[in-house]
Design an enzyme around this catalytic site. Sequence first.
Site, PDB file in Angstrom:
ATOM      1  N   GLU A 136       0.844  -1.210   0.000  1.00  0.00           N
ATOM      2  CA  GLU A 136       0.000   0.000   0.000  1.00  0.00           C
ATOM      3  C   GLU A 136       0.880   1.261   0.000  1.00  0.00           C
ATOM      4  O   GLU A 136       0.592   2.230  -0.703  1.00  0.00           O
ATOM      5  CB  GLU A 136      -0.943  -0.044   1.205  1.00  0.00           C
ATOM      6  CG  GLU A 136      -2.014  -1.133   1.051  1.00  0.00           C
ATOM      7  CD  GLU A 136      -2.774  -1.409   2.328  1.00  0.00           C
ATOM      8  OE1 GLU A 136      -4.018  -1.363   2.276  1.00  0.00           O
ATOM      9  OE2 GLU A 136      -2.131  -1.643   3.371  1.00  0.00           O
ATOM     10  N   GLU A 148      -3.358  -9.894   3.743  1.00  0.00           N
ATOM     11  CA  GLU A 148      -4.129  -9.597   4.959  1.00  0.00           C
ATOM     12  C   GLU A 148      -5.206 -10.639   5.267  1.00  0.00           C
ATOM     13  O   GLU A 148      -5.445 -10.964   6.431  1.00  0.00           O
ATOM     14  CB  GLU A 148      -4.787  -8.215   4.846  1.00  0.00           C
ATOM     15  CG  GLU A 148      -3.841  -7.041   5.021  1.00  0.00           C
ATOM     16  CD  GLU A 148      -3.194  -6.591   3.724  1.00  0.00           C
ATOM     17  OE1 GLU A 148      -2.636  -5.477   3.689  1.00  0.00           O
ATOM     18  OE2 GLU A 148      -3.212  -7.362   2.748  1.00  0.00           O
TER      19      GLU A 148
HETATM   20  N1  T1G Z   1       4.510  -7.546  11.873  1.00  0.00           N
HETATM   21  C1  T1G Z   1       5.215  -7.918  12.970  1.00  0.00           C
HETATM   22  N2  T1G Z   1       6.159  -8.905  12.992  1.00  0.00           N
HETATM   23  C2  T1G Z   1       6.380  -9.519  11.831  1.00  0.00           C
HETATM   24  C3  T1G Z   1       5.674  -9.187  10.639  1.00  0.00           C
HETATM   25  C4  T1G Z   1       4.705  -8.148  10.692  1.00  0.00           C
HETATM   26  N3  T1G Z   1       4.023  -7.759   9.623  1.00  0.00           N
HETATM   27  N4  T1G Z   1       6.119  -9.999   9.660  1.00  0.00           N
HETATM   28  C5  T1G Z   1       7.059 -10.798  10.212  1.00  0.00           C
HETATM   29  N5  T1G Z   1       7.222 -10.519  11.510  1.00  0.00           N
HETATM   30  C6  T1G Z   1       8.164 -11.146  12.447  1.00  0.00           C
HETATM   31  C7  T1G Z   1       7.882 -12.628  12.668  1.00  0.00           C
HETATM   32  O1  T1G Z   1       6.957 -12.831  13.685  1.00  0.00           O
HETATM   33  C8  T1G Z   1       9.275 -13.145  13.054  1.00  0.00           C
HETATM   34  O2  T1G Z   1       9.486 -12.830  14.400  1.00  0.00           O
HETATM   35  C9  T1G Z   1      10.197 -12.282  12.205  1.00  0.00           C
HETATM   36  O3  T1G Z   1       9.451 -11.123  11.850  1.00  0.00           O
HETATM   37  C10 T1G Z   1      10.650 -12.964  10.940  1.00  0.00           C
HETATM   38  O4  T1G Z   1       9.504 -13.403  10.247  1.00  0.00           O
HETATM   39  C11 T1G Z   1      -2.481  -1.826   6.822  1.00  0.00           C
HETATM   40  C12 T1G Z   1      -3.153  -4.062   8.227  1.00  0.00           C
HETATM   41  C13 T1G Z   1       7.632 -11.250   5.453  1.00  0.00           C
HETATM   42  C14 T1G Z   1       7.322 -13.357   4.242  1.00  0.00           C
HETATM   43  O5  T1G Z   1       0.887 -10.519   6.554  1.00  0.00           O
HETATM   44  O6  T1G Z   1       4.560 -13.217   5.686  1.00  0.00           O
HETATM   45  O7  T1G Z   1      -0.222  -4.696   6.579  1.00  0.00           O
HETATM   46  O8  T1G Z   1       9.622 -15.129  15.293  1.00  0.00           O
HETATM   47  O9  T1G Z   1       9.998 -15.844  10.480  1.00  0.00           O
HETATM   48  O10 T1G Z   1      10.082 -16.679   6.917  1.00  0.00           O
HETATM   49  O11 T1G Z   1      -3.341  -3.140   5.164  1.00  0.00           O
HETATM   50  O12 T1G Z   1       7.175 -12.852   7.871  1.00  0.00           O
HETATM   51  O13 T1G Z   1      11.683 -13.880  14.752  1.00  0.00           O
HETATM   52  O14 T1G Z   1      10.254 -13.152  16.687  1.00  0.00           O
HETATM   53  O15 T1G Z   1       8.104 -15.041   9.028  1.00  0.00           O
HETATM   54  O16 T1G Z   1      11.591 -14.795   6.185  1.00  0.00           O
HETATM   55  C15 T1G Z   1       0.412  -7.869   6.263  1.00  0.00           C
HETATM   56  C16 T1G Z   1       3.587 -11.178   7.347  1.00  0.00           C
HETATM   57  C17 T1G Z   1       0.265  -7.318   7.638  1.00  0.00           C
HETATM   58  C18 T1G Z   1       3.209 -10.413   6.134  1.00  0.00           C
HETATM   59  C19 T1G Z   1       9.128 -13.153   5.970  1.00  0.00           C
HETATM   60  N6  T1G Z   1       1.686  -8.522   6.133  1.00  0.00           N
HETATM   61  N7  T1G Z   1       4.947 -11.686   7.307  1.00  0.00           N
HETATM   62  O17 T1G Z   1       9.108 -14.526   6.183  1.00  0.00           O
HETATM   63  O18 T1G Z   1      10.485 -14.640   8.348  1.00  0.00           O
HETATM   64  S1  T1G Z   1      -1.322  -6.580   7.848  1.00  0.00           S
HETATM   65  C20 T1G Z   1       1.816  -9.828   6.299  1.00  0.00           C
HETATM   66  C21 T1G Z   1       5.302 -12.697   6.494  1.00  0.00           C
HETATM   67  C22 T1G Z   1      -1.228  -5.085   7.036  1.00  0.00           C
HETATM   68  C23 T1G Z   1      -2.363  -3.106   6.117  1.00  0.00           C
HETATM   69  C24 T1G Z   1      -2.524  -4.325   6.943  1.00  0.00           C
HETATM   70  C25 T1G Z   1       6.699 -13.223   6.640  1.00  0.00           C
HETATM   71  C26 T1G Z   1       7.671 -12.690   5.563  1.00  0.00           C
HETATM   72  P1  T1G Z   1      10.302 -13.802  15.332  1.00  0.00           P
HETATM   73  P2  T1G Z   1       9.467 -14.845   9.552  1.00  0.00           P
HETATM   74  P3  T1G Z   1      10.396 -15.237   6.874  1.00  0.00           P
END
Ligand code: T1G
Length: 710
Positions: A110, A130
């Site tokens: 976004e 999401e």
């Molecule tokens: N927020 C907080 N922590 C996050 C995070 C996030 N979005 N994404 C990852 N982490 C943490 C995760 O818990 C882990 O922590 C560490 O980072 C490494 O992640 C306004 C409301 C990007 C593909 O859904 O899909 O935006 O365990 O082990 O395998 O519209 O993380 O080390 O303590 O997964 O390399 C939308 C979520 C949010 C993407 C990387 N975004 N993340 O994968 O590492 S909603 C998502 C992922 C939003 C807006 C809305 C994956 C990754 P720890 P990891 P990875």
Amino acid sequence: MNELVQLTKEKEIAIITINNPPVNALSPGVAQGISDAIASIENDKQVKAAVLIGAGRTFVAGADIKEFGKMTSGKAQRGAGLLPLLLSIEDCRVPVVVAIHGTAFGGGLELAMACHYRVASPTAQVGQPEVKLGIIPGAAGTQRLPRLAGVAKAVEMCAGGNPVGADVALELGIVDRLIHGDLLEGAVAFAREIEDKPIAKTRDRTAKLGTSAQNAPIFALARDTTRKKQRGLKAPLAAIDAVEAATTLPFDEGCKVEQKLFTECLFSDQSRSLIHVFFGEREVAKIPDIPKDTPLLPVQTAAVVGAGTMGGGIAMVFANAGVPVLLKDADQPALDRGLSTIQKNYANSVQRGRFSQSFVDERLKLIRPTLSYDDIAGVDMVVEAVFEGMALKKQVFSELDRVCQPRAILASNTSTLNVDEIASATGRPQSVIGTHFFSPANVMRLLEIVRGKQTGKDVIATCLQLAKKLGKVGVLVGNCRGFVGNRMFHPYRREAQFLVEEGASVEAVDNALYEFGMAMGPLATGDLAGLDVGWRIRKEYRHLEQPGIRQPIAEDRLCEMGRYGQKTSAGWYKYDANRRAVPDLEVANLIRAWAAEAGIAQHEPSGDEIVERCIYALVNEGARILEEGFALRAVDIDIIYINGYGFPAYRGGPMWYEDTIGLGKVYDRIREFNAQYGAHWKPAPLLRQLAEEGRTLADFGVERAAADYI
Ligand code: T1G
């Protein structure tokens, strides 16, 4: 600017760098830092264009999910607090170019779409995942994406949640150029190219929004597909509504519709459950007594002993991850059968578009058949997947002990047998571990990793890491009968059988659990797996059955009649030529007769009672497993059930679901069942303790993780 966002300049080009490891989530301070940078650029007339880029391994992976629990509905109404920032970027007096590497997900995409141009490294991915968290894009993603990529693709990406690669994003018009080589350098050069060009704001682009006549079939098909493929999930349908608003309303009005839907989803049980699962899938990899820096063993090569259904699937898992794998069986015909099944499975994957033919050709080259143990002497890891008999498994492990190199990991795919006893067939129990794959192994995401008494921490840490490389979710469990998943599945299926014996129809029981969200009903699942598998185990362990504990009768009787399920075209159901289940009146009549013979009181259990008895049977056994220490945390059980047993992720898993209902309420219901249906419903002591203390299983899980280990 702040410690999370830096602003630098390269002559007339300003560079805004986001630096919030590990994934540049839009945590508090990041949005403010970017906003300050834009404000500073607005006042610095020397700046002709700006580049927005992420430091570290990825661009922005979205809003900070950890903050959701703290979010007020007011903040949710402002797109997680991002909308004002995105407008300030879009209205910036100079063009802003975003440079994407790694993942631009959710709020990250976004943010990128509010910029005026997008460049990306060829390996980048962009997406709106999401819905996998039970929400929808909340910062105008459902409004800007259709303006860039068109309505059909925007619906698919927002409702499905799957990312697209940079090359597809370029084709779609989401990205303007791929940068081969140094991304920042390429982005600055691109910014110089466009610095004098008129600024195009994404929100003003309407060419791709189509007409209502063009869009109506797109939305109808999307709703239909979503109801089938994402059964029970609310967010995907909300995402479709929001994208539809983009095609019928002005931008600002469309954003209001999105905000309303976003807020409704965010404060829903489904979203809370799916966020629990998101962090749970990461939590299960953390083992209190195995430090993060535990040295890992190399797994560059592997071997699978046993080319049956499971062995073949496991060999495909290694090959799909690029690990050369030897496939061994006792004789050539068995080996040939195994290889032809693998080739058939790959051909199906190509047909369904899951893999390309070239990908499959490469993978098949990595699978090498052998009849000789000597050939596997040098591999880093062996997975034994032979017939589920202790004597045979011990024989295989003594052979592996003889031939395998000293650091090799010796793993067993046993689903029920004692890993320590298998290890006793070797002189190196520290190298022996259980790696319980689920059928079909090349599809199911769960890997139950079974810790033996002497299994080395390096072996465990290596297998947990390897699970991720193999595209699996690895969960560490203790070595008890049936480990965690199957041990809980037994009382779950037993209760389903009792319900049928007491008067419910087979299809009523299965439909109730299917409507609850299970991928398949418990009885149909038995027919799929083969009723004879459980029957053989029950006969082998008959001597362990506790006196006075009610045992189901119908399934054994069906097996005595040779009704093993789909494989015999008859089990609880009969199956037509297309393997479709058809209720079988003969079975219904037989069950009534057997129940009368056994003097089982008849009644018509309601759908709610059916669900409660089956799901609470899972919870009760899960609580026992937790208190006995065979699972580390309640969330571990949840992740096992969601990835291995078709439990709906939007309910968070059986233990989370129980906490959602309320532990006290569930405990009281179990006590009622105990009084009404017998000793097999004796509540787990942990449930009584937590109910009396007013605590939850999640609380216990956290304390447990801090205390002792499996
Ligand atoms: N927020 C907080 N922590 C996050 C995070 C996030 N979005 N994404 C990852 N982490 C943490 C995760 O818990 C882990 O922590 C560490 O980072 C490494 O992640 C306004 C409301 C990007 C593909 O859904 O899909 O935006 O365990 O082990 O395998 O519209 O993380 O080390 O303590 O997964 O390399 C939308 C979520 C949010 C993407 C990387 N975004 N993340 O994968 O590492 S909603 C998502 C992922 C939003 C807006 C809305 C994956 C990754 P720890 P990891 P990875």
